[in-house]
Design a protein around this motif. Structure first.
Motif, PDB file in Angstrom:
ATOM      1  N   ILE A  24      34.405 -41.768 -19.780  1.00  0.00           N
ATOM      2  CA  ILE A  24      33.067 -41.014 -19.015  1.00  0.00           C
ATOM      3  C   ILE A  24      33.687 -39.428 -18.717  1.00  0.00           C
ATOM      4  O   ILE A  24      34.855 -39.104 -18.846  1.00  0.00           O
ATOM      5  CB  ILE A  24      33.339 -41.985 -17.747  1.00  0.00           C
ATOM      6  CG1 ILE A  24      33.163 -43.291 -17.687  1.00  0.00           C
ATOM      7  CG2 ILE A  24      32.779 -40.610 -16.764  1.00  0.00           C
ATOM      8  CD1 ILE A  24      31.414 -43.006 -18.239  1.00  0.00           C
ATOM      9  N   ASP A  25      32.847 -38.407 -18.767  1.00  0.00           N
ATOM     10  CA  ASP A  25      33.062 -36.674 -18.167  1.00  0.00           C
ATOM     11  C   ASP A  25      32.948 -36.899 -17.448  1.00  0.00           C
ATOM     12  O   ASP A  25      33.873 -36.160 -16.270  1.00  0.00           O
ATOM     13  CB  ASP A  25      31.947 -36.499 -19.255  1.00  0.00           C
ATOM     14  CG  ASP A  25      32.170 -36.552 -20.900  1.00  0.00           C
ATOM     15  OD1 ASP A  25      32.942 -36.235 -21.157  1.00  0.00           O
ATOM     16  OD2 ASP A  25      31.293 -36.532 -21.169  1.00  0.00           O
ATOM     17  N   VAL A  26      31.879 -37.687 -16.406  1.00  0.00           N
ATOM     18  CA  VAL A  26      32.379 -37.333 -15.058  1.00  0.00           C
ATOM     19  C   VAL A  26      31.191 -38.751 -14.265  1.00  0.00           C
ATOM     20  O   VAL A  26      30.455 -38.900 -14.406  1.00  0.00           O
ATOM     21  CB  VAL A  26      30.676 -35.583 -14.519  1.00  0.00           C
ATOM     22  CG1 VAL A  26      30.004 -35.995 -14.992  1.00  0.00           C
ATOM     23  CG2 VAL A  26      31.143 -35.012 -13.305  1.00  0.00           C
ATOM     24  N   VAL A  27      31.947 -38.478 -13.121  1.00  0.00           N
ATOM     25  CA  VAL A  27      31.305 -39.500 -11.757  1.00  0.00           C
ATOM     26  C   VAL A  27      30.510 -38.965 -10.973  1.00  0.00           C
ATOM     27  O   VAL A  27      30.609 -37.522  -9.771  1.00  0.00           O
ATOM     28  CB  VAL A  27      32.060 -39.974 -11.585  1.00  0.00           C
ATOM     29  CG1 VAL A  27      31.509 -41.030 -10.285  1.00  0.00           C
ATOM     30  CG2 VAL A  27      33.100 -41.367 -12.312  1.00  0.00           C
ATOM     31  N   LEU A  28      29.364 -38.925 -10.787  1.00  0.00           N
ATOM     32  CA  LEU A  28      28.351 -38.882  -9.994  1.00  0.00           C
ATOM     33  C   LEU A  28      28.369 -39.981  -8.663  1.00  0.00           C
ATOM     34  O   LEU A  28      27.466 -40.605  -8.676  1.00  0.00           O
ATOM     35  CB  LEU A  28      27.417 -37.940  -9.959  1.00  0.00           C
ATOM     36  CG  LEU A  28      26.952 -37.346 -11.492  1.00  0.00           C
ATOM     37  CD1 LEU A  28      25.143 -36.860 -11.704  1.00  0.00           C
ATOM     38  CD2 LEU A  28      27.151 -35.999 -10.706  1.00  0.00           C
ATOM     39  N   LEU A  29      28.711 -39.492  -7.374  1.00  0.00           N
ATOM     40  CA  LEU A  29      29.542 -40.522  -6.380  1.00  0.00           C
ATOM     41  C   LEU A  29      29.136 -39.333  -5.280  1.00  0.00           C
ATOM     42  O   LEU A  29      28.679 -38.757  -5.066  1.00  0.00           O
ATOM     43  CB  LEU A  29      31.094 -40.410  -5.901  1.00  0.00           C
ATOM     44  CG  LEU A  29      31.237 -41.174  -5.110  1.00  0.00           C
ATOM     45  CD1 LEU A  29      31.250 -43.081  -5.882  1.00  0.00           C
ATOM     46  CD2 LEU A  29      33.295 -40.913  -5.262  1.00  0.00           C
ATOM     47  N   SER A  30      27.597 -40.593  -4.702  1.00  0.00           N
ATOM     48  CA  SER A  30      26.617 -40.357  -3.885  1.00  0.00           C
ATOM     49  C   SER A  30      28.259 -40.339  -2.469  1.00  0.00           C
ATOM     50  O   SER A  30      27.339 -39.553  -1.422  1.00  0.00           O
ATOM     51  CB  SER A  30      25.276 -41.125  -3.858  1.00  0.00           C
ATOM     52  OG  SER A  30      25.802 -42.489  -3.065  1.00  0.00           O
ATOM     53  N   HIS A  31      28.484 -41.528  -2.587  1.00  0.00           N
ATOM     54  CA  HIS A  31      29.535 -41.564  -0.800  1.00  0.00           C
ATOM     55  C   HIS A  31      30.385 -42.404  -1.520  1.00  0.00           C
ATOM     56  O   HIS A  31      30.502 -43.255  -2.531  1.00  0.00           O
ATOM     57  CB  HIS A  31      28.222 -41.484   0.220  1.00  0.00           C
ATOM     58  CG  HIS A  31      28.077 -43.382  -0.042  1.00  0.00           C
ATOM     59  ND1 HIS A  31      26.835 -43.124  -0.490  1.00  0.00           N
ATOM     60  CD2 HIS A  31      27.968 -43.959   0.961  1.00  0.00           C
ATOM     61  CE1 HIS A  31      26.448 -44.401  -0.186  1.00  0.00           C
ATOM     62  NE2 HIS A  31      27.058 -45.357   1.073  1.00  0.00           N
ATOM     63  N   ASP A  32      31.453 -42.238  -0.767  1.00  0.00           N
ATOM     64  CA  ASP A  32      32.902 -42.926  -1.135  1.00  0.00           C
ATOM     65  C   ASP A  32      33.045 -44.104  -0.192  1.00  0.00           C
ATOM     66  O   ASP A  32      34.544 -44.886  -0.085  1.00  0.00           O
ATOM     67  CB  ASP A  32      33.871 -41.762  -1.326  1.00  0.00           C
ATOM     68  CG  ASP A  32      34.392 -41.600   0.499  1.00  0.00           C
ATOM     69  OD1 ASP A  32      35.355 -41.339   0.624  1.00  0.00           O
ATOM     70  OD2 ASP A  32      33.401 -40.461   1.237  1.00  0.00           O
ATOM     71  N   HIS A  33      31.981 -44.015   0.538  1.00  0.00           N
ATOM     72  CA  HIS A  33      33.593 -45.063   2.010  1.00  0.00           C
ATOM     73  C   HIS A  33      32.596 -45.896   2.170  1.00  0.00           C
ATOM     74  O   HIS A  33      32.678 -46.852   2.908  1.00  0.00           O
ATOM     75  CB  HIS A  33      33.130 -43.848   3.507  1.00  0.00           C
ATOM     76  CG  HIS A  33      31.484 -43.685   3.443  1.00  0.00           C
ATOM     77  ND1 HIS A  33      31.327 -42.292   2.587  1.00  0.00           N
ATOM     78  CD2 HIS A  33      30.717 -43.804   4.607  1.00  0.00           C
ATOM     79  CE1 HIS A  33      30.311 -42.326   3.523  1.00  0.00           C
ATOM     80  NE2 HIS A  33      29.743 -42.850   4.827  1.00  0.00           N
ATOM     81  N   HIS A  34      31.413 -46.599   1.147  1.00  0.00           N
ATOM     82  CA  HIS A  34      30.663 -47.900   1.860  1.00  0.00           C
ATOM     83  C   HIS A  34      30.605 -48.772   0.432  1.00  0.00           C
ATOM     84  O   HIS A  34      30.871 -47.927  -1.016  1.00  0.00           O
ATOM     85  CB  HIS A  34      28.901 -47.529   1.502  1.00  0.00           C
ATOM     86  CG  HIS A  34      29.099 -46.952   3.078  1.00  0.00           C
ATOM     87  ND1 HIS A  34      28.052 -46.474   3.216  1.00  0.00           N
ATOM     88  CD2 HIS A  34      29.969 -47.123   3.966  1.00  0.00           C
ATOM     89  CE1 HIS A  34      27.829 -46.430   4.946  1.00  0.00           C
ATOM     90  NE2 HIS A  34      28.892 -46.467   5.268  1.00  0.00           N
TER      91      HIS A  34
END
Length: 271
Positions: free
Chosen positions: A60-70
């Motif tokens: 994986i080159d990059v992770v697009l993480l919309s939010h981390d807390h759910h």
């Protein structure tokens, strides 16, 4: 121009392969059965595991993480994966909580570039996303969508909504971006404690937004596998089929775990 390959792994998690880049969205790879607590005593149980195990992913080159807390967007195995990838792009508060040097904070309409000597660059644009009703940010926290754009093109190759309800920020997206493939987080998330309030779009919200955005292809994700999804895949599919004008011919449901090739806009789509 080359096409895009997308694999829906489960929940919000997709693998996007474009121009030699491998991009993962909202990684969730835990096995089903566990209960995950959310805010104010709300919780959800994971009911379906990933269609692809984390050990079977390509590099994986990059992770697009919309939010981390759910946990339905970043679970235990997904969190461990973040430590092994070169880049993570997420919210301001998420970057602080993750505590990773390679977790990059962004705010809506901020841009960054994916660059490599061996590949064409890609632009990543953070977009507005609101994970609940008005004035709910103190409860639900920050959330982002992301657009992936080839710098040589005016349009956006792929855009993901993140866990968002329909709100004016999505209307900004429709005004500002010409989107080819839209990944729409559905599921109409609800909790018994908060009654009829929704924390993501349902199919009717999605239909309204598809008419406004007019993507060539709309791909639903984040609609199955957790008990807090109040609108099932079957119900959402029927509702989107009922939305004939400007909607249903754009919608493409992806088989879990199987890569789907999307040709460039100049080429015809397979039936």
């Amino acid at each position: 121009m080359t096409g895009v390959r997308i694999t829906h792994i489960g929940g919000p998690t997709t693998l996007i392969e474009i121009d030699g880049w491998t991009i993962l969205t909202d990684p969730t790879f835990d096995e089903p059965g566990a209960r995950y607590d959310f805010a104010l005593g709300t919780y959800s149980v994971k009911t379906i595991g990933p269609a692809i195990r984390v050990d079977d992913l390509p590099a994986i080159d990059v992770v697009l993480l919309s939010h981390d807390h759910h946990a339905d967007n970043l679970d235990h195995v997904g969190r461990a994966l973040l430590r092994t990838v070169p880049r993570v792009i997420t919210t301001m508060s998420g970057s602080r909580r993750l505590g990773l040097a390679h977790a990059e904070p962004m705010v809506p309409w901020q841009e960054t570039v994916l660059a490599s000597p061996a590949r064409q660059p890609l632009r990543v644009i953070a977009t507005p996303s609101r994970h609940g009703p008005p004035f709910s940010r103190l409860l639900v926290g920050e959330n982002l969508g992301f657009a992936i754009q080839r710098p040589s093109e005016s349009g956006v190759a792929v855009w993901m909504s993140g866990d968002s309800v329909y709100f004016k920020g999505l209307e900004q997206v429709a005004r500002r971006l010409d989107v080819d493939i839209a990944l729409l987080h559905l599921g109409a998330v609800r909790f018994g404690l908060t009654g009829p309030v929704k924390y993501t779009m349902d199919a009717r919200d999605a239909a309204r937004f598809i008419r406004l955005l007019e993507p060539r292809i709309a791909v639903p994700v984040h609609y199955d596998g957790w008990t807090h999804f109040s609108e099932s895949h079957d119900r959402a599919r029927v509702r989107l089929l009922e939305e004939s004008e400007g909607v249903h011919h754009r919608v493409r449901w992806l088989p879990l775990g199987k890569p789907v090739e999307f040709p460039p806009p100049t080429a015809p789509l397979a039936p």
